[in-house]
Design an enzyme around this catalytic site. Structure first.
Site, mmCIF file in Angstrom:
data_model
loop_
_atom_site.group_PDB
_atom_site.id
_atom_site.type_symbol
_atom_site.label_atom_id
_atom_site.label_comp_id
_atom_site.label_asym_id
_atom_site.label_seq_id
_atom_site.Cartn_x
_atom_site.Cartn_y
_atom_site.Cartn_z
ATOM 1 N N ARG A 1 -6.749 67.956 34.869
ATOM 2 C CA ARG A 1 -5.820 67.899 35.661
ATOM 3 C C ARG A 1 -6.425 69.202 36.954
ATOM 4 N NH1 ARG A 1 -1.353 66.676 35.599
ATOM 5 N NH2 ARG A 1 -0.137 65.053 34.648
ATOM 6 N N ASP B 1 11.127 69.319 45.992
ATOM 7 C CA ASP B 1 10.069 69.297 45.310
ATOM 8 C C ASP B 1 8.759 70.661 44.453
ATOM 9 O OD1 ASP B 1 9.045 66.901 42.505
ATOM 10 O OD2 ASP B 1 7.460 68.201 42.712
HETATM 11 C C1 LIG Z 1 9.142 63.279 36.146
HETATM 12 S S1 LIG Z 1 9.093 63.717 37.459
HETATM 13 C C2 LIG Z 1 10.706 63.136 38.235
HETATM 14 C C3 LIG Z 1 10.981 62.528 38.988
HETATM 15 C C4 LIG Z 1 12.607 61.333 39.504
HETATM 16 N N1 LIG Z 1 13.397 62.910 39.592
HETATM 17 C C5 LIG Z 1 12.502 60.905 38.438
HETATM 18 O O1 LIG Z 1 13.422 60.967 37.616
HETATM 19 O O2 LIG Z 1 12.086 59.600 38.743
HETATM 20 C C6 LIG Z 1 9.096 65.355 37.527
HETATM 21 C C7 LIG Z 1 9.566 66.275 39.603
HETATM 22 O O3 LIG Z 1 9.764 67.677 38.950
HETATM 23 C C8 LIG Z 1 9.049 68.188 39.343
HETATM 24 N N2 LIG Z 1 9.303 69.707 39.130
HETATM 25 C C9 LIG Z 1 8.576 70.200 37.229
HETATM 26 N N3 LIG Z 1 8.680 71.578 37.721
HETATM 27 C C10 LIG Z 1 9.528 71.854 39.062
HETATM 28 C C11 LIG Z 1 10.113 73.096 39.240
HETATM 29 N N4 LIG Z 1 10.222 73.849 38.005
HETATM 30 N N5 LIG Z 1 10.472 73.400 40.526
HETATM 31 C C12 LIG Z 1 10.754 71.750 41.658
HETATM 32 N N6 LIG Z 1 10.380 70.789 40.692
HETATM 33 C C13 LIG Z 1 10.018 70.913 39.806
HETATM 34 C C14 LIG Z 1 7.612 67.711 39.368
HETATM 35 O O4 LIG Z 1 6.811 68.682 40.296
HETATM 36 C C15 LIG Z 1 8.507 66.126 39.851
HETATM 37 O O5 LIG Z 1 7.269 65.524 40.576
#
Ligand SMILES: C[S@@+](CC[C@H](N)C(=O)[O-])C[C@H]1O[C@@H](n2cnc3c(N)ncnc32)[C@H](O)[C@@H]1O
Length: 296
Positions: free
Chosen positions: A55, A166
């Site tokens: 990445r 996000d």
């Molecule tokens: C696997 S995706 C889930 C997306 C959606 N909620 C779903 O369930 O399909 C997890 C998301 O959480 C975000 N994320 C991870 N850590 C975070 C943080 N500390 N604050 C905000 N977003 C975060 C990531 O960037 C990612 O886009």
């Protein structure tokens, strides 16, 4: 040595096969893993050494560095680049109508009261926290507007706002763009998709009735939240899976506090509510929680 450790071990101290430890070492990976944990709560265990390399290697190259250690030194006083680095380490996997039982619960048990609340002139507030590229918030808003064009358009004229946030800027931009491959919405009921999206050559575009209801924001859930109001509905799904237990407990407590009485919290199927939040919200369905008070 465990199977996982031997899978990433390579001769001469290299942690990624074929990459010299002069360029990317265990120490570099440990620095990355500490940084992403401190800033975003995300835990990268040893098995993620290769993932972190793949990445970040493009960023290291694009910024004219050869050695990861030099690139990481630069991050100490380059906040913008550090934010991009953290974003590059997030996992943004998502899709329309993921965990459909949540949308079914919302449609049956939550939507009718929200529609009535909006019709009575009261604000309705929803939040997709960790929205990734938007499939979650757009599915939710399609279900909220429903399968009747006239009634849905009426809801969209009320004081209804969804926040989609996000940590990763690139994900928020994709969510806001609201254009997806034709087959991305195969799992969404056809009637909803036809009503609230438009086909543009080889993509599906989110329609204006939905777009005007959603506000997008880059937001780290571990930091201060720049709003005071409470939410009727929070979706925070498949975000906490990357966190350690104390971080999960702190976040779920803050989410529970941010719900208005009677409001609902939806979390991912492998996530749990534990710690102090358990006293504030009660489980009303599989990975669905409600804050007592307000409407039943
Ligand atoms: C696997 S995706 C889930 C997306 C959606 N909620 C779903 O369930 O399909 C997890 C998301 O959480 C975000 N994320 C991870 N850590 C975070 C943080 N500390 N604050 C905000 N977003 C975060 C990531 O960037 C990612 O886009």
């Amino acid at each position: 040595m465990s199977e996982a450790a031997s899978a990433i071990a390579a001769p001469h101290g290299a942690i990624v096969p074929g990459v010299s430890p002069q360029l990317y070492s265990r120490n570099d990976f440990e620095r990355i893993s500490r940084m992403v944990h401190e800033e975003a709560g995300i835990v990268l265990n040893d098995r993620k050494a290769m993932l972190a390399y793949s990445r970040l290697a493009p960023l290291v190259r694009d910024n004219a560095f050869t050695r990861f250690s030099d690139y990481l030194d630069r991050l100490t006083n380059d906040t913008a680049l550090r934010t991009r680095t953290i974003a590059a380490l997030t996992t943004n996997h998502t899709y329309f109508n993921r965990e459909p039982h949540h949308y079914e619960h919302f449609e049956t048990h939550v939507r009718p009261a929200l529609v009535a609340q909006a019709a009575a002139g009261h604000p309705v507030r929803l939040w997709s926290a960790g929205c990734s590229s938007g499939e979650e918030v757009w599915t939710l808003m399609m279900v909220l507007l429903g399968a009747d064009r006239h009634k849905g358009a009426e809801v969209s004229r009320q004081n209804v706002v969804a926040l989609a946030s996000d940590l990763a800027d690139h994900a928020v931009s994709a969510a806001q763009t609201g254009r997806y491959p034709l087959d991305a919405m195969d799992a969404v009921p056809e009637a909803l998709c036809k009503l609230w999206c438009t086909r543009e050559s080889d993509t599906l575009s989110i329609g204006s009735e939905l777009r005007k209801l959603v506000r997008f924001r880059q937001l780290n859930l571990l930091r201060a939240w720049p709003f005071e109001g409470q939410f009727d509905v929070i979706f925070c799904r498949n975000v906490m899976i990357y966190f350690d237990d104390p971080t999960k407990e702190r976040l779920v407590l803050r989410l529970a506090q941010q719900l208005r009485p009677g409001g609902f919290l939806y979390i991912g199927h492998s996530e749990r509510v534990s710690g102090e939040a358990s006293a504030l919200i009660r489980c009303v369905g599989p990975t669905v929680y409600q804050k007592p008070g307000g409407r039943s």
